[in-house]
Motif scaffolding. Structure first.
Motif, short mmCIF file in Angstrom:
data_model
loop_
_atom_site.label_atom_id
_atom_site.label_comp_id
_atom_site.label_asym_id
_atom_site.label_seq_id
_atom_site.Cartn_x
_atom_site.Cartn_y
_atom_site.Cartn_z
N TYR A 1 0.86 -1.18 0.00
CA TYR A 1 0.00 0.00 0.00
C TYR A 1 0.89 1.23 0.00
CZ TYR A 1 -3.37 3.45 1.80
OH TYR A 1 -4.15 4.56 1.99
N ARG A 2 0.65 2.12 -0.94
CA ARG A 2 1.47 3.31 -1.11
C ARG A 2 2.96 2.97 -1.23
NH1 ARG A 2 -1.33 7.71 3.07
NH2 ARG A 2 -3.29 7.94 1.90
N GLY A 3 3.22 1.88 -1.93
CA GLY A 3 4.59 1.51 -2.24
C GLY A 3 5.35 0.84 -1.12
N LYS A 4 4.70 0.54 0.02
CA LYS A 4 5.39 -0.07 1.15
C LYS A 4 4.61 -1.27 1.66
CE LYS A 4 7.49 4.25 2.83
NZ LYS A 4 7.64 5.17 3.99
N ASP A 5 5.35 -2.17 2.33
CA ASP A 5 4.70 -3.33 2.92
C ASP A 5 3.80 -2.93 4.07
OD1 ASP A 5 5.88 -5.10 1.21
OD2 ASP A 5 7.43 -5.78 2.61
N HIS A 6 2.61 -3.49 4.08
CA HIS A 6 1.65 -3.32 5.16
C HIS A 6 1.05 -4.69 5.49
CE1 HIS A 6 1.93 0.87 3.91
NE2 HIS A 6 1.22 1.24 4.96
N ILE A 7 0.27 -4.75 6.55
CA ILE A 7 -0.51 -5.94 6.87
C ILE A 7 -1.97 -5.63 6.61
CG2 ILE A 7 -1.20 -7.58 8.65
CD1 ILE A 7 1.41 -7.06 10.07
N CYS A 8 -2.62 -6.48 5.84
CA CYS A 8 -4.06 -6.34 5.57
C CYS A 8 -4.79 -7.51 6.23
CB CYS A 8 -4.34 -6.37 4.07
SG CYS A 8 -3.78 -4.90 3.18
N HIS B 1 -20.17 -14.27 12.95
CA HIS B 1 -21.46 -14.96 12.95
C HIS B 1 -21.22 -16.41 12.54
CE1 HIS B 1 -24.01 -11.27 13.35
NE2 HIS B 1 -22.92 -10.71 12.86
N GLN B 2 -22.25 -17.19 12.43
CA GLN B 2 -22.09 -18.59 12.07
C GLN B 2 -21.92 -18.71 10.56
OE1 GLN B 2 -21.58 -20.77 14.20
NE2 GLN B 2 -21.89 -22.78 13.28
N GLY B 3 -20.66 -18.85 10.13
CA GLY B 3 -20.38 -19.02 8.71
C GLY B 3 -20.06 -17.75 7.96
N PHE B 4 -20.17 -16.58 8.58
CA PHE B 4 -19.82 -15.32 7.94
C PHE B 4 -19.52 -14.30 9.03
CE2 PHE B 4 -24.26 -14.92 8.86
CZ PHE B 4 -24.51 -13.58 9.06
N ALA B 5 -19.24 -13.07 8.63
CA ALA B 5 -18.94 -12.03 9.62
C ALA B 5 -19.37 -10.68 9.07
CB ALA B 5 -17.45 -12.03 9.95
N ARG B 6 -19.44 -9.70 9.96
CA ARG B 6 -19.75 -8.32 9.58
C ARG B 6 -18.62 -7.43 10.09
NH1 ARG B 6 -23.56 -9.40 6.08
NH2 ARG B 6 -25.62 -9.97 6.87
N GLY B 7 -18.03 -6.64 9.20
CA GLY B 7 -16.95 -5.77 9.64
C GLY B 7 -16.34 -5.01 8.49
N HIS B 8 -15.03 -4.81 8.56
CA HIS B 8 -14.34 -4.05 7.52
C HIS B 8 -12.90 -4.52 7.41
CE1 HIS B 8 -13.77 -1.20 11.14
NE2 HIS B 8 -12.66 -1.88 11.00
N GLY B 9 -12.20 -4.05 6.40
CA GLY B 9 -10.81 -4.37 6.21
C GLY B 9 -9.91 -3.38 6.92
N VAL B 10 -8.75 -3.85 7.35
CA VAL B 10 -7.78 -3.03 8.08
C VAL B 10 -6.45 -3.07 7.33
CG1 VAL B 10 -6.48 -2.77 10.23
CG2 VAL B 10 -8.89 -3.47 10.29
N ILE B 11 -5.83 -1.91 7.20
CA ILE B 11 -4.48 -1.81 6.64
C ILE B 11 -3.59 -1.23 7.72
CG2 ILE B 11 -3.05 -0.85 4.80
CD1 ILE B 11 -5.55 -0.59 3.08
N MET B 12 -2.54 -1.97 8.08
CA MET B 12 -1.66 -1.61 9.19
C MET B 12 -0.23 -1.49 8.67
SD MET B 12 -1.24 -3.85 12.69
CE MET B 12 -2.87 -3.45 13.33
N ASP B 13 0.49 -0.46 9.11
CA ASP B 13 1.84 -0.25 8.60
C ASP B 13 2.87 -1.09 9.36
OD1 ASP B 13 2.36 1.08 10.99
OD2 ASP B 13 2.29 3.09 10.11
N GLN B 14 4.16 -0.89 9.03
CA GLN B 14 5.21 -1.70 9.64
C GLN B 14 5.46 -1.33 11.10
OE1 GLN B 14 8.06 -1.01 6.28
NE2 GLN B 14 8.29 -3.23 6.34
N ASN B 15 4.86 -0.23 11.55
CA ASN B 15 4.91 0.13 12.96
C ASN B 15 3.72 -0.43 13.72
OD1 ASN B 15 5.82 3.27 11.61
ND2 ASN B 15 7.27 1.82 12.47
N ARG C 1 0.63 0.33 13.20
CA ARG C 1 -0.37 1.38 13.37
C ARG C 1 -1.39 1.27 12.25
NH1 ARG C 1 0.40 2.68 18.57
NH2 ARG C 1 2.51 3.41 19.00
N VAL C 2 -2.66 1.33 12.58
CA VAL C 2 -3.71 1.28 11.57
C VAL C 2 -3.70 2.59 10.79
CG1 VAL C 2 -6.18 1.10 11.14
CG2 VAL C 2 -5.13 -0.31 12.92
N VAL C 3 -3.45 2.49 9.49
CA VAL C 3 -3.40 3.68 8.65
C VAL C 3 -4.66 3.85 7.82
CG1 VAL C 3 -0.89 3.68 8.55
CG2 VAL C 3 -2.18 2.44 6.81
#
Length: 684
Positions: A104-111, A118-132, A134-136
């Motif tokens: 992301y933005r040319g650098k390694d992140h954790i997604c 829930h049973q068989g699925f979930a409700r939420g969102h995606g997270v992109i976290m940097d090498q520190n 920190r959720v960016v």
């Protein structure tokens, strides 16, 4: 026939969803966790390897997110099963799934995904976290519908990190009375429509959306209403029938999509223009026919290669949904599709190295191809993972929890990663009798630490002395010093002996006389509750000695953490202990003098040149100036090599090479395979 009202049915389904958590609590003994003296807040599951061949394992780190365990969340382990990072609690009481390294933005992140399970699925969102760590950025589903689902959240291939692919499980009203096989009558039915989206990260703009009902009829499902623990009965909006169950998305360079849908047991190629089905493998309406294999309830389909006549892809074949079965065991497969003959052939297979010959996983699971032609497999409802070479040999087989614990991992992955946390290292120090002293230090998420320096002092504010150095050993490093001091801190060093960070300032814990009898040189036993017959009433008049009152410990609220001076060079012990050489004070003094002499000579040469130029004599003295310059250059170059050593010059050379390598990667990606094969910059 027993008829249940909607509220009662909801309670029944909710009870099914809660049952695994209850089972996990009853079977905690089958999911043991680490205990760290420096980080007692962390309870990471212990990785138990039944197979480990380090010389054949691909360098890198293991990324996984167990759930229904004590501390669910994203985790990173090394190839030896040591904890590297615990992300438990990063998102509160939410569940996380499928952490992976993304660009992301040319650098390694954790997604990864986080949300409500829930049973068989979930409700939420995606997270992109940097090498520190920190959720960016967090990324939500777009359009007009439900929030994102757990099954897929990944950077879109060929998007340069600008968009993500994500699944959405959308309940909808649907007339289920038209097909008698559904066994739903006398009212409106409800289904879960399988939706996936491509969403622009920065703006939330919906780039593309595909909905299963517009392309795949519910009558093609392999999972009928009310027949499994994840199917739903379709009778109301709280228990809709999940007829499709999309669980993976990929995209090719032409802009078309590859998806897997568990409840129809099919893999589809979809047009990126209008969403129509370009081909289907598996299921009730297949256009590609399998020759030497049968699959069902599969996960994690990924393109490997593709041209006008052939497609090669990988996926995890469950072979079962725990109710129906097409294979004895689950497998990771590579399949080649011949579009001329419309046939598919399984060309490579990997199975679990169990004594029975394999493992059957009725839900979840993943398969990731590795740069060496082997693969990494996550075994889904079994919280196991394995690595295999290209010839099928298992070189790693790790188990995080027994199946009876009901701890599961939706997907696991393996990647290169460099973690540089902004947090401080944690330290706990201890002395039983005021003689020997024990240190326990850790730094959650740090991949570059190679060793630790340990410092002690008689007071919290200063005059710290270096008492030892120890190689980093797993998540928490233990060190013992022969003499006890009241205060201490630890300093993290990288492979070149450079300081990375300093820990908290720790007051050495000394057990009281009443506690010491239950202690040893490493700490004390867990305490017990006083028997009812010996309980001391709260009103009892009793005085605690001042030295045991917590405010008397001597901490300075403004100096909880040690600081590494910006010009500080770490001092280490002899080479046999630390792998680096300690220079004597005489050598350092001599080198400092040489540096000073070189600086004076350089300054004198510059001054002489200015004087000559100002007097107009430069041309006449040019031969002399050239001679002085050459000699001075050789002298100062010699001084710099002597003072700083070739390691520093080599370090600058490596930095430059790294910049060029990154540039070449941007221009043509010619080094992408090499960099992938070099997984584990931070791996010891």
């Amino acid at each position: 026939m027993l008829s249940l009202s909607a509220p009662i049915r909801s309670l029944v389904w909710a009870g099914l969803a809660l049952l695994p958590s209850s089972l996990a609590q009853l079977n905690n003994e089958t999911s043991p966790t680490h205990s760290f003296k420096s980080r007692p807040d962390l309870h990471a599951p212990i990785m138990d390897f039944t197979i480990l061949r380090p010389e054949l394992v691909t360098p890198g780190y293991l990324f996984l997110a167990p759930y229904r365990n004590v501390d669910p969340g994203p985790y990173i382990y090394d190839n030896w099963g040591n904890l590297v990072w615990s992300g438990a609690g990063e998102s509160g009481p939410k569940t996380s799934h499928a952490p992976r390294v993304c660009t992301y933005r040319g650098k390694d992140h954790i997604c990864f995904f986080e949300g409500e399970q829930h049973q068989g699925f979930a409700r939420g969102h995606g997270v992109i976290m940097d090498q520190n760590y920190r959720v960016v950025r967090t990324v939500d589903s777009s359009g007009a519908g439900a929030s994102g689902d757990m099954h897929e959240f990944k950077m879109t291939p060929f998007s340069n990190g600008t968009t993500v692919l994500m699944t959405v499980y959308q309940p909808r009203q649907y007339d289920l009375t038209v097909n008698p096989r559904f066994n739903v009558e006398r009212g409106m039915g409800w289904v879960v429509e399988g939706v996936f989206q491509e969403v622009e990260i920065e703006t939330g703009r919906l780039v593309f959306e595909w909905r299963s009902l517009d392309h795949v009829d519910p009558g093609l499902s392999w999972t009928m209403p009310g027949t499994t623990d994840t199917s739903g009965d379709g009778l109301d909006e709280e228990t809709p029938w999940d007829y499709f169950h999309v669980n993976s998305i990929d995209k090719n360079i032409e802009g078309d999509y590859l998806i897997s849908a568990r409840h129809v047991s099919a893999i589809y190629k979809l047009s990126g223009e209008d969403g129509h089905i370009m081909w289907q493998m598996g299921g009730n309406a297949a256009t590609i026919h399998t020759t030497n294999f049968v699959f069902s309830y599969q996960h994690h389909a990924r393109w490997i290669s593709e041209n006008a006549t052939h497609t090669t892809l990988s996926f995890y074949d469950n072979g079962s949904n725990s109710y129906n079965q097409t294979n004895i065991f689950s497998h990771g497969w590579i399949v080649s599709i011949d579009h001329v003959t419309a046939t598919a052939t399984m060309i490579q297979e990997w199975g679990a190295p169990e004594p029975e010959g394999g493992l059957l996983s009725g839900s979840q699971g993943s398969m990731q191809m590795l740069p060496n032609g082997g693969c990494h497999i996550g075994w889904g409802e079994h919280a196991y993972l394995s690595e295999h070479t290209a010839d099928g040999s298992a070189v790693m087989y790790g188990k995080l929890a027994d199946r009876a614990s009901n701890v599961m991992i939706y997907r696991s992955n393996k990647y290169n990663w460099t973690g540089t946390p902004e947090t401080k290292p944690a330290l706990w120090t201890y002395s039983k009798a005021g003689s020997r002293m024990a240190f326990f230090v850790s730094w959650n998420g740090a991949t570059e630490v190679q060793s630790w320096n340990f410092y002690t002092a008689d007071n919290a504010s200063g005059n710290y002395s270096l008492v030892g150095n120890a190689r980093k050993a797993g998540f928490e490093t233990e060190f013992h010093a022969p003499a006890m001091k009241q205060w201490a801190y630890a300093e993290a060093l990288d492979a070149d002996g450079r300081p990375l960070s300093a820990s908290v300032v720790a007051r050495t814990f000394e057990p009281s006389a009443s506690l010491a009898q239950y202690c040893n040189d490493r700490g004390c036993d867990h305490s017990q509750q006083t028997d009812d017959d010996n309980l001391v009433p709260y009103e009892t008049d009793f005085s605690v000695a001042d030295r045991y009152l917590s405010p008397q410990r001597g901490f300075n609220t403004q100096s909880y953490y040690a600081e590494v001076p910006s010009n500080h060079t770490a001092t280490t012990f002899n080479k046999a202990e630390t792998g680096s050489t300690k220079k004597s004070s005489a050598t350092l003094t001599r080198e400092a003098v040489l540096v000073a002499i070189g600086a004076l000579i350089g300054f004198g040469t510059m001054t002489l040149g200015i004087l000559i130029h100002s007097q107009g004599l430069f041309q006449r003295l040019e031969p002399l100036a050239d001679s002085i310059s050459r000699r001075t250059g050789r002298w100062t170059d010699s001084v710099s090599r002597s003072a700083f050593g070739s390691r520093v010059l080599g370090r600058y050379t490596r930095v430059r090479e790294k910049e060029v390598e990154g540039l070449e990667g941007d221009l043509g990606g010619s080094l992408s395979l090499a960099s992938s094969a070099g997984v584990g910059r931070g791996q010891a």
